[in-house]
Design an enzyme around this catalytic site. Sequence first.
Site, PDB file in Angstrom:
ATOM      1  CG  ASP A 184      45.176  30.970 -22.386  1.00 53.91           C
ATOM      2  OD1 ASP A 184      44.121  31.411 -22.855  1.00 53.91           O
ATOM      3  OD2 ASP A 184      46.078  30.460 -23.083  1.00 53.91           O
ATOM      4  CD  GLU A 189      40.449  29.252 -22.655  1.00 61.55           C
ATOM      5  OE1 GLU A 189      40.012  29.592 -23.744  1.00 61.55           O
ATOM      6  OE2 GLU A 189      41.631  28.905 -22.490  1.00 61.55           O
TER       7      GLU A 189
HETATM    8  C1  GLC Z   1      42.824  30.554 -25.062  1.00 60.57           C
HETATM    9  C2  GLC Z   1      42.605  32.006 -25.423  1.00 60.57           C
HETATM   10  C3  GLC Z   1      42.758  32.152 -26.894  1.00 60.57           C
HETATM   11  C4  GLC Z   1      44.146  31.714 -27.301  1.00 60.57           C
HETATM   12  C5  GLC Z   1      44.455  30.322 -26.777  1.00 60.57           C
HETATM   13  C6  GLC Z   1      45.911  30.022 -26.852  1.00 60.57           C
HETATM   14  O1  GLC Z   1      41.877  29.731 -25.607  1.00 60.57           O
HETATM   15  O2  GLC Z   1      41.363  32.416 -24.963  1.00 60.57           O
HETATM   16  O3  GLC Z   1      42.508  33.457 -27.328  1.00 60.57           O
HETATM   17  O4  GLC Z   1      44.243  31.721 -28.687  1.00 60.57           O
HETATM   18  O5  GLC Z   1      44.103  30.180 -25.439  1.00 60.57           O
HETATM   19  O6  GLC Z   1      46.594  30.761 -25.882  1.00 60.57           O
END
Ligand code: GLC
Length: 553
Positions: free
Chosen positions: A212, A278
């Site tokens: 994440d 991500e």
């Molecule tokens: C990422 C997740 C999202 C979350 C963010 C903070 O972007 O996919 O859902 O709100 O991180 O953890």
Amino acid sequence: MADLSPDLSPRNPDWWRQAVIYQVYPRSFADADGDGLGDLKGIAQRLDHLAALGVDAVWLSPFYPSELADGGYDVIDPRGVDDRLGTLDDFDALVAEAHRLGLKVIVDIVPNHTSHLHPWFQEALRAGPGSAARERYVFRRGRGAHGELPPSDWQSVFGGSAWRRVPDGEWYLHLFAPEQPDLNWDNEEVRADFRTTLRFWSDRGVDGFRVDVAHGLAKDLTEPLRDVGDIGATGEDALPLVPPGSHPYWDRDEVHEIYRDWRKIFDAYRPPRMAVAEAWVPGARRALYARPDELGQAFNFEYLEARWDAEELRDVITGSLATARAAGASATWVLSNHDVVRHASRLMLPPGTDPAAWLLADGRAPAVDPAAGLRRARAATLLMLALPGSAYLYQGEELGLPEVADLPVEVLQDPIWEQTGHVRKGRDGCRVPLPWTAGLPHAGFGAREEPWLPQPAGWPSYAVDRQRSDPDSMLSLYRTAIALRPRFGDGPLTWLPAPDGVLAFSRADGALCVVNLAATPADLPARSRLLLSSGPLDDAGRLPQDTAAWLHA
Ligand code: GLC
């Protein structure tokens, strides 16, 4: 024909390079205990759905103890299971059942921040300024005569300042919700604890990690903190506007050292654990996270963000393949996830519409024709599944679920709603619990309590049981496509000449994909055999608008 199915045997270290990976958002997948919230047992009981779909792996969004200030991405204990979702034993049973069915398991890890209820943050609040406990987070004195102003102009992704003041006068950094304080990755204890977390889940048999906010961990914390300044963007959308690596808290070069360290842990397992970043950063920079000595893969958000436009898609696909190749990584493709407007709705938005802004609180969202959206989504799926690399699916897209754009504001849970001062509804519309059985209460999601987000009236018509035996359903299209996908092999893609508005390419062994985005029906390549199409051909055997076909030359 040679068997081109991906080799998922435990010995194949590269299974993830050409895989189809299915994202489960645990609280919305299946509710076994009937409390209105999806749980681990619910997932385990429904893994047969994923095995029948033919996917290679399941990625679980966070299931850790959490206050749910941000849907579980506010983690109180990264090595535990939220008791509303189950126990560690339930987790082990889920992994065992997945592996028995030939499915790999990927867990979501959240290294950028913890919940404010994490024992470390509670300790930091108690311990006060200057303490070692505060060093694990980013605490600073404020600006202004009395420290009454935030330490810098840094902004939260969810809206407003990224700093919050605590009673003793210091401020702490939260790039997301105030309930998600950012960790300080310059702190050795933070790094060590995360290594423990990676080993903890790897030892329990997970096959990989979704990382994440992978682009957020490293921050320039040299004093005095540097303002971003008024550059016309406050979130990651600032990155294309500044020299690469120069932003004070996004996508800094130092972050890669952290992933090179993790790689040593991943590679200590057999097969090595995979990882996917991500990272909402521009393509060439994103590929750096996917280097073989780092995470190996990164989500391709350019593809997700591309409009339904042949030219734009061709450019994005070509660019994505080139950047992945340059990094020595395999490409990835994603159309939907728990953070974006579901693509069966999104792909229908008028050009120039920001999908997130479309979900405005005042209910003036332009209506999207569900049938047309479904047709486009079917074509988009065949395009995605024909591309080289890995495809990430989001739960419910195999049912053709649209975005639930008209959730009443009283039920909204996403922190975006509050943090934008009730301007943006946020991401709840793609997180509505799944419909499994049309005739059961809550469409079979759970037997007792109301689901945590209300399902709209038409939800049962999308239910799995309705679609399972209908050869024309979205679910049948996904199953057939995933079963046929290995025919495209793992070789490169070659674009074929095609009229305006049409995408056509070939892959290994004579497999072809043609997608028509234009109003004029398109001829299919001569002397080719149709394997699958996303909708009927016209009477002259041509491919109508918003239809895709897979062929064999
Ligand atoms: C990422 C997740 C999202 C979350 C963010 C903070 O972007 O996919 O859902 O709100 O991180 O953890």
